[in-house]
Design a protein around this motif. Sequence first.
Motif, PDB file in Angstrom:
ATOM      1  N   ALA B 247       0.865  -1.185   0.000  1.00 50.61           N
ATOM      2  CA  ALA B 247       0.000   0.000   0.000  1.00 50.61           C
ATOM      3  C   ALA B 247       0.892   1.222   0.000  1.00 50.61           C
ATOM      4  N   SER B 248       0.623   2.155  -0.916  1.00 51.61           N
ATOM      5  CA  SER B 248       1.479   3.329  -1.078  1.00 51.61           C
ATOM      6  C   SER B 248       0.682   4.603  -0.897  1.00 51.61           C
ATOM      7  N   ILE B 249       1.308   5.611  -0.331  1.00 47.85           N
ATOM      8  CA  ILE B 249       0.698   6.935  -0.292  1.00 47.85           C
ATOM      9  C   ILE B 249       1.695   7.972  -0.783  1.00 47.85           C
ATOM     10  N   GLY B 250       1.151   9.097  -1.205  1.00 41.47           N
ATOM     11  CA  GLY B 250       1.988  10.245  -1.497  1.00 41.47           C
ATOM     12  C   GLY B 250       2.384  10.419  -2.949  1.00 41.47           C
ATOM     13  N   GLU B 251       1.868   9.584  -3.863  1.00 43.13           N
ATOM     14  CA  GLU B 251       2.312   9.738  -5.242  1.00 43.13           C
ATOM     15  C   GLU B 251       1.420  10.652  -6.065  1.00 43.13           C
ATOM     16  N   SER B 252       0.140  10.444  -6.045  1.00 45.33           N
ATOM     17  CA  SER B 252      -0.688  11.415  -6.771  1.00 45.33           C
ATOM     18  C   SER B 252      -2.019  11.548  -6.078  1.00 45.33           C
ATOM     19  N   GLY B 253      -1.919  11.743  -4.777  1.00 44.21           N
ATOM     20  CA  GLY B 253      -3.121  12.149  -4.069  1.00 44.21           C
ATOM     21  C   GLY B 253      -3.982  11.033  -3.543  1.00 44.21           C
ATOM     22  N   GLY B 254      -3.476   9.837  -3.422  1.00 47.04           N
ATOM     23  CA  GLY B 254      -4.340   8.824  -2.839  1.00 47.04           C
ATOM     24  C   GLY B 254      -3.591   7.556  -2.553  1.00 47.04           C
ATOM     25  N   LEU B 255      -4.235   6.684  -1.804  1.00 47.85           N
ATOM     26  CA  LEU B 255      -3.634   5.408  -1.451  1.00 47.85           C
ATOM     27  C   LEU B 255      -3.817   4.424  -2.603  1.00 47.85           C
ATOM     28  N   VAL B 256      -2.719   3.783  -2.982  1.00 49.28           N
ATOM     29  CA  VAL B 256      -2.764   2.749  -4.017  1.00 49.28           C
ATOM     30  C   VAL B 256      -2.382   1.417  -3.383  1.00 49.28           C
ATOM     31  N   THR B 257      -3.198   0.419  -3.604  1.00 51.50           N
ATOM     32  CA  THR B 257      -2.831  -0.914  -3.120  1.00 51.50           C
ATOM     33  C   THR B 257      -2.445  -1.789  -4.300  1.00 51.50           C
ATOM     34  N   ARG B 258      -1.497  -2.692  -4.051  1.00 48.00           N
ATOM     35  CA  ARG B 258      -1.126  -3.732  -5.018  1.00 48.00           C
ATOM     36  C   ARG B 258      -1.450  -5.054  -4.351  1.00 48.00           C
ATOM     37  N   ALA B 259      -2.332  -5.801  -4.918  1.00 45.05           N
ATOM     38  CA  ALA B 259      -2.693  -7.099  -4.348  1.00 45.05           C
ATOM     39  C   ALA B 259      -3.412  -7.902  -5.409  1.00 45.05           C
ATOM     40  N   ALA B 260      -3.231  -9.228  -5.333  1.00 48.23           N
ATOM     41  CA  ALA B 260      -3.985 -10.133  -6.190  1.00 48.23           C
ATOM     42  C   ALA B 260      -3.992  -9.698  -7.660  1.00 48.23           C
ATOM     43  N   GLY B 261      -2.818  -9.323  -8.172  1.00 45.67           N
ATOM     44  CA  GLY B 261      -2.710  -9.038  -9.592  1.00 45.67           C
ATOM     45  C   GLY B 261      -3.204  -7.682 -10.039  1.00 45.67           C
ATOM     46  N   ARG B 262      -3.506  -6.776  -9.109  1.00 44.57           N
ATOM     47  CA  ARG B 262      -3.997  -5.465  -9.508  1.00 44.57           C
ATOM     48  C   ARG B 262      -3.394  -4.358  -8.651  1.00 44.57           C
ATOM     49  N   ALA B 263      -3.121  -3.245  -9.287  1.00 42.96           N
ATOM     50  CA  ALA B 263      -2.811  -2.017  -8.555  1.00 42.96           C
ATOM     51  C   ALA B 263      -4.080  -1.184  -8.592  1.00 42.96           C
ATOM     52  N   ALA B 264      -4.548  -0.728  -7.445  1.00 43.47           N
ATOM     53  CA  ALA B 264      -5.861  -0.093  -7.413  1.00 43.47           C
ATOM     54  C   ALA B 264      -5.920   1.053  -6.430  1.00 43.47           C
ATOM     55  N   HIS B 265      -6.780   2.024  -6.737  1.00 46.73           N
ATOM     56  CA  HIS B 265      -7.125   3.004  -5.707  1.00 46.73           C
ATOM     57  C   HIS B 265      -8.636   3.033  -5.566  1.00 46.73           C
ATOM     58  N   GLY B 266      -9.077   3.369  -4.388  1.00 50.35           N
ATOM     59  CA  GLY B 266     -10.501   3.362  -4.110  1.00 50.35           C
ATOM     60  C   GLY B 266     -11.229   4.505  -4.798  1.00 50.35           C
ATOM     61  N   ILE B 267     -12.476   4.286  -5.109  1.00 42.72           N
ATOM     62  CA  ILE B 267     -13.343   5.340  -5.639  1.00 42.72           C
ATOM     63  C   ILE B 267     -14.357   5.637  -4.545  1.00 42.72           C
TER      64      ILE B 267
END
Lengths: 335, 335, 335, 335
Positions: B247-267
């Motif tokens: 889980a990453s923060i600070g790149e372009s305004g939101g938390l991005v998770t990488r899991a189960a074959g996908r990089a995703a941010h919440g809507i």
Amino acid sequence: MTLGIAVIGTGRMGADHVRRIDSVIGGARVAAVADLDLERAGAAAAGIEGCGVHTDPAAAMAAPGVDAVLIASSGPAHEAALLEAFARGLPVLCEKPLTPDPAGTLRVMEAERRLGRRLVTVGFMRRYDAEYQRLRLTLDQGELGRPLMLHCRHRNAKSPSFFTTEMLIRDSVVHEADATRWLLGQEITAVQVLRPRSTSYAPQGLGDPQLVLFETSGGVVVDVEIFVNCGFGYEVRCEAVCERGTASIGESGGLVTRAAGRAAHGIPQDFTIRFAGAYDREVQAWVDATRRGCVEGASTWDGYAAALVCEAGVRAQESGGRIEVELPERPSLYA
Amino acid sequence: MTLGIAVIGTGRMGADHVRRIDSVIGGARVAAVADLDLERAGAAAAGIEGCGVHTDPAAAMAAPGVDAVLIASSGPAHEAALLEAFARGLPVLCEKPLTPDPAGTLRVMEAERRLGRRLVTVGFMRRYDAEYQRLRLTLDQGELGRPLMLHCRHRNAKSPSFFTTEMLIRDSVVHEADATRWLLGQEITAVQVLRPRSTSYAPQGLGDPQLVLFETSGGVVVDVEIFVNCGFGYEVRCEAVCERGTASIGESGGLVTRAAGRAAHGIPQDFTIRFAGAYDREVQAWVDATRRGCVEGASTWDGYAAALVCEAGVRAQESGGRIEVELPERPSLYA
Amino acid sequence: MTLGIAVIGTGRMGADHVRRIDSVIGGARVAAVADLDLERAGAAAAGIEGCGVHTDPAAAMAAPGVDAVLIASSGPAHEAALLEAFARGLPVLCEKPLTPDPAGTLRVMEAERRLGRRLVTVGFMRRYDAEYQRLRLTLDQGELGRPLMLHCRHRNAKSPSFFTTEMLIRDSVVHEADATRWLLGQEITAVQVLRPRSTSYAPQGLGDPQLVLFETSGGVVVDVEIFVNCGFGYEVRCEAVCERGTASIGESGGLVTRAAGRAAHGIPQDFTIRFAGAYDREVQAWVDATRRGCVEGASTWDGYAAALVCEAGVRAQESGGRIEVELPERPSLYA
Amino acid sequence: MTLGIAVIGTGRMGADHVRRIDSVIGGARVAAVADLDLERAGAAAAGIEGCGVHTDPAAAMAAPGVDAVLIASSGPAHEAALLEAFARGLPVLCEKPLTPDPAGTLRVMEAERRLGRRLVTVGFMRRYDAEYQRLRLTLDQGELGRPLMLHCRHRNAKSPSFFTTEMLIRDSVVHEADATRWLLGQEITAVQVLRPRSTSYAPQGLGDPQLVLFETSGGVVVDVEIFVNCGFGYEVRCEAVCERGTASIGESGGLVTRAAGRAAHGIPQDFTIRFAGAYDREVQAWVDATRRGCVEGASTWDGYAAALVCEAGVRAQESGGRIEVELPERPSLYA
């Protein structure tokens, strides 16, 4: 001077505004509330010092200490409340729509013109969204040249049960209508609607999604996807296509510009920008806890642990080697 | 009850806190300010009803209506101010660092333990940043499994002239030290620092950037790039590497998770989330304008224009064709 | 069997196809080329073993070893070349448009039907773009539900001097017309064009940008921004809006889906996917260098240096400390 | 001249190289294969005209038409094969590692030096990855200033059953070792490894993940997260931190630079860049189908349908209204 506000209507939006005035923003207090449902009004006012509770909007506006009015009642009740506020010379923040139809709005406008001064602010809240404000600033600065098109997406996960095809325009696309006028400083001169086959997730009779097309007085073409049963979330996006590049908002938390061979987003230059919200929340959280008689958040122990780590870090800088941190046992006060 | 706060120190941070308490957050007022520089204290307090101005922190804390203390003076002045607040039993929000060295912090901690109750909250503001909070929530929910590593970046465009190599740790990396402890709920047990060749943009004698390595009590390895003359902006990033994803923060305004074959941010699922800040700013802007005697923002005319566009839109839905919007001339009141 | 190809037309596109067949792809060779400009044809064929050079397309098709034809001449020359290939029973890859107008295409289609078997493949190359293919696969898999809308952007930095308003449709939007049909498996049933004010960077007389709207046999609405003087670059984007989510391509190198509260892009599961292109380029680069009599790329020295680093790395794993790498002097052979 | 290649070893990598040389890249043919498992060698060579099948590498290299050698056998077999190729003066592309340990590599290097000319290219394929090449170009162009740090992530979804802690370095981090040397043009002078607690998804005895630290001859510090059981996919990332900005690859399909207050990625300026791969795949797909005697892809009907849509589009441009597309029934030939 702390502004005393009468909040008219304490349903979902109104109760949220009461909470906001009481404990989120500064410089104002809720002086009175009014709702046809007295119990609901009382619940909204609970715990607010000196806040009167009324069923009659006029009585709430006449209460002592009222300097301004916030109207969040149902649409059909707006016109009477606005005229009442005009009669008392009180500034008003009125939730959109001002009235359910243009005829009512025209009557309100004429009444305000007779007063000879503006009292009304309409609650088109997108004008206060940080991304919309950055988009408008970007357009106004002119580096991208004149706007030629806007591509808008307006998506809700699911529409409420009472939603109608008309409300797609009146309740949802009305935001794009205002945003278009506000971003461009131009009037909308023509409208067209294309209606694809509806999603099978829309209630019977609701044509959803639709593609709404605006033309403006400055020759800009605007397309708006309105889709109130998109299923996956709430999403509001806008890409302004200009003569020398585009600027987009709503995709992942920031404005992206495309110009001169690059797609880019700005990096804040300072911690006061990056962490502005964090400072506000920090002090608010401390105030809230203190009012409740609690002490929360990072403790003296946390400060001490951080200090010991920094001490080890400075020694590690000097030595080039690995320095262990000698932390004593945590006192029970900070457990 | 509105919380009365004494603000100790009215330099850059202190003055900003005065402004915040007075006109950004709710539920509190500035009851007194203190600064060695009386003129600076007076400037910070200007226009705040009933706010006393002092040079002595103790006098400010003793002023009528003071319920709590915010310490934003220089680091060496913190210890005395904290002990003074303890003597009066006042809750304190103290800017970091609590004291310049661990020995002072230990004395403060012992004094607080003698009181037998917590009064201090340390101003580690990252704990209140929306992204850090989402990151911690993500880690706590456990879907990504146990954390194994943190990769942190801490970049400033340019360091102030007085910055030293030690301050890289004490003033900058101290935030990662606290964030590591707070995110993981673990203590830091060892520190190491790798020093690449310095940037030619660093002042003479400043070793910048550096790579600081933490080990924690739970076996997590943390690497922190500290780079205070990176030139391009202020950037704070953190990627937590866990057993089942990151889980990453600070790149372009939101938390991005990488899991189960996908990089995703919440809507966000709702406009109240997406536009929460917009509503707050809207009502605050209206209150501010009204207090100044102004009416700003969207006018009745704007409401009317939007209503006419919606009217045309509904007719366009029905007809399938292009409908022109018949807008009368704009009244001069709304020019 | 290596396929012998006659390439008709050796202008920009044709010459590029000659290069591609000769030295990029496998299983084929350029057996003959034809161009009205014999010199240009000769330049394209230079260095290709056994490649005949012609001015007459029919002569090129009749050359020994020709198994198939690639037509890359100007549009008006396509019809005759196609009929010639039909007469010889040769399969043809023909650059789009098949012919400049529908009447010519109809004649070609009728000739092919008389043959009773397909010989023609039209060069709509987007069908072979990795992102378009992933988008179609995503739609076909059906997880997002039925498509309802496509939002397309088609942007060129600058149009060539001879470009006309009609060519916006015939040369540019023709790609979206084919992509719409191919992605959806539906026919386009109606077209409309909205024309905003033109950019001041468009040549006199060119209406640029435009918003082209398609309706399809399955009730999908498609909007296409065509903007051939956008200034900032070449950009082709497409977002398919479906009943349960959307899928976008063209924004930063990959397909993004929005569904169930998340915006996500896939992470490859294997190095053979992530580095497929790298392996192809590696072996191609080695073959190219070897054919030129050169040895390039990573040398034995590079292999040795990597091996010593790994050796030190394994010792560092074991010791927990810092291990120096003992590299001998680089031999002059590898300088 | 088409290059005749002997492929030594037809396991997973070798068989893939045979396929690549035969039907993906241009200018070469597989002239012979060798594998201890004759059946496996025969399967790899099936259908390739004139490709000899051998168990002995030397016999394969001696086969008629062999101009070069590709070694993809197991590591311990490399040294003998390399010396055999040297004896015949054949250029070699050898999969990494050149030999299992530095001593073997040293013997190979000395043999090559005795020849007095380079024959070996080592298969470090990241040097051919489009993103790595863009990253190196960005560093070489110098706009970001001198590199100071590299942050690398190297993640595999799951390690094979035979993987050991040593192989984390020798098989995985060896790529970062070469990439570091190649990107920076500097040697690695020291290595250190930090080992967090292992993921519970790693096989017993495997310490995974690890943080590997390199120091280089130019004072650059490199940190490499190696995590071969990350679970979520294959990911290779690299951020180069330079004096005036950073450049990252591996996050969502492109190089991102951070400099001068912006995070940006390039937008291609031309369709030949954006769709280069599509053209290659298009022509390859057509060649492959034609060799199989098939006609696939966009048909004359597709060309005709697109032409009719364009015709309607041009009329829609002129009229400003909605134009229906009159499509005849689809002929059965194109069903």
